[in-house]
Design a protein around this motif. Sequence first.
Motif, short mmCIF file in Angstrom:
data_model
loop_
_atom_site.label_atom_id
_atom_site.label_comp_id
_atom_site.label_asym_id
_atom_site.label_seq_id
_atom_site.Cartn_x
_atom_site.Cartn_y
_atom_site.Cartn_z
N TRP A 196 0.84 -1.20 0.00
CA TRP A 196 0.00 0.00 0.00
C TRP A 196 0.88 1.25 0.00
N ALA A 197 0.58 2.19 -0.90
CA ALA A 197 1.34 3.44 -0.97
C ALA A 197 1.25 4.19 0.35
N GLU A 198 0.08 4.18 0.96
CA GLU A 198 -0.12 4.86 2.24
C GLU A 198 0.83 4.33 3.30
N TYR A 199 0.99 3.02 3.34
CA TYR A 199 1.86 2.41 4.34
C TYR A 199 3.33 2.72 4.05
N SER A 200 3.76 2.55 2.79
CA SER A 200 5.15 2.82 2.44
C SER A 200 5.53 4.26 2.75
N ASN A 201 4.63 5.18 2.41
CA ASN A 201 4.89 6.60 2.68
C ASN A 201 5.01 6.86 4.18
N ALA A 202 4.12 6.25 4.95
CA ALA A 202 4.15 6.43 6.41
C ALA A 202 5.46 5.94 7.00
N GLN A 203 6.01 4.86 6.46
CA GLN A 203 7.28 4.34 6.98
C GLN A 203 8.45 5.25 6.63
N LEU A 204 8.44 5.80 5.42
CA LEU A 204 9.50 6.73 5.03
C LEU A 204 9.48 7.96 5.94
N VAL A 205 8.29 8.46 6.23
CA VAL A 205 8.16 9.61 7.12
C VAL A 205 8.65 9.24 8.53
N ALA A 206 8.30 8.06 8.98
CA ALA A 206 8.71 7.61 10.32
C ALA A 206 10.23 7.50 10.42
N PHE A 207 10.85 7.00 9.36
CA PHE A 207 12.32 6.92 9.36
C PHE A 207 12.92 8.33 9.40
N ARG A 208 12.38 9.21 8.59
CA ARG A 208 12.92 10.57 8.52
C ARG A 208 12.78 11.31 9.84
N GLU A 209 11.64 11.11 10.49
CA GLU A 209 11.38 11.83 11.74
C GLU A 209 11.97 11.15 12.97
N GLY A 210 12.50 9.95 12.79
CA GLY A 210 13.14 9.25 13.90
C GLY A 210 12.21 8.47 14.79
N THR A 211 10.95 8.35 14.38
CA THR A 211 10.01 7.55 15.18
C THR A 211 10.16 6.06 14.86
N ARG A 212 10.76 5.75 13.74
CA ARG A 212 11.14 4.37 13.44
C ARG A 212 12.65 4.35 13.33
N LYS A 213 13.29 3.51 14.14
CA LYS A 213 14.75 3.56 14.26
C LYS A 213 15.46 2.23 14.00
N ASN A 214 14.78 1.28 13.42
CA ASN A 214 15.42 -0.04 13.30
C ASN A 214 16.10 -0.29 11.97
N SER A 215 16.45 0.80 11.26
CA SER A 215 17.27 0.67 10.05
C SER A 215 18.01 1.99 9.84
N SER A 216 19.27 2.02 10.20
CA SER A 216 20.06 3.24 10.04
C SER A 216 20.19 3.64 8.57
N GLN A 217 20.21 2.64 7.70
CA GLN A 217 20.32 2.90 6.27
C GLN A 217 19.10 3.67 5.77
N MET A 218 17.91 3.23 6.17
CA MET A 218 16.69 3.90 5.72
C MET A 218 16.51 5.26 6.40
N THR A 219 17.01 5.40 7.60
CA THR A 219 16.95 6.71 8.27
C THR A 219 17.76 7.73 7.47
N THR A 220 18.93 7.31 7.02
CA THR A 220 19.80 8.21 6.23
C THR A 220 19.16 8.57 4.89
N ILE A 221 18.63 7.57 4.21
CA ILE A 221 18.03 7.81 2.89
C ILE A 221 16.80 8.70 2.99
N SER A 222 15.91 8.38 3.90
CA SER A 222 14.66 9.13 4.01
C SER A 222 14.89 10.58 4.44
N SER A 223 15.97 10.82 5.16
CA SER A 223 16.26 12.19 5.60
C SER A 223 16.55 13.12 4.42
N LYS A 224 16.81 12.56 3.26
CA LYS A 224 17.15 13.36 2.08
C LYS A 224 15.97 13.51 1.12
N LEU A 225 14.84 12.90 1.45
CA LEU A 225 13.67 12.94 0.57
C LEU A 225 12.65 13.97 1.04
#
Length: 241
Positions: A196-225
């Motif tokens: 679901w696009a809604e779910y994928s988008n929510a996870q990218l936002v969570a990585f960027r905002e630091g509310t999801r922290k279980n992938s340092s790689q995705m935290t770095t990538i999402s911070s640039k989007l």
Amino acid sequence: MLQTPQISKLTSLRASFAALTICALTSISGLAIAADPAPAAPMADTKAVVPGKPKVDAAVGETLYSAGDATRGVVACITCHGPKGQSAVGSWPKLSAQHAAYTAKQLRNYKDGTRANAVMMGMAAALTEQDMNNIAAFLVKQEPSLGVAQSKDTIALGQSIYRGGIAAKGVPACAGCHSPTGVGIPSQYPRLGGQWAEYSNAQLVAFREGTRKNSSQMTTISSKLSDQEMKAVSDYIAGLR
């Protein structure tokens, strides 16, 4: 002097008899020793048998997924994630055909608190490691749930990001890890195609905002989007197959 030879002869006979007696006794003693059983070899230390790691059981996983286990407080997953892992709404991710190692890891992260979600943390709390592996083994065998991209206006941007990344921002292509068709790489990167696009988008936002922290790689990538880029690539991912 006449008796001397006789005495010598008698002495010689006595010596011979003594020697024979000693020899006989020695032989009997030797036979007795030979007849004794050899000392028993010391018994090897008996080591406790360590039971092997329980085998993963997809059938047990299906039961837990579909019905839970009231005796242990395990709630059925099907209520939110749908039959066979094909959820009906974007609030809950599609889990069908997801790599077992990834699914089990996310459940562990919910249980140990390294991935925060109030609902899932409560659900995972009652699960054992074996439960998690069994559920994951069931889900990976299910047919993937397909989806479609919804926005014609952003599909080109989403495709560009997914396949080529954004060089100017140092964003790598999503396809490099999740594969061109979104099937991911087992044990390393999750399946994304059809999600679901809604779910994928929510996870990218969570990585960027630091509310999801279980992938340092995705935290770095999402911070640039940007928000627009996240929505575009999430919508494009929904149509991958």
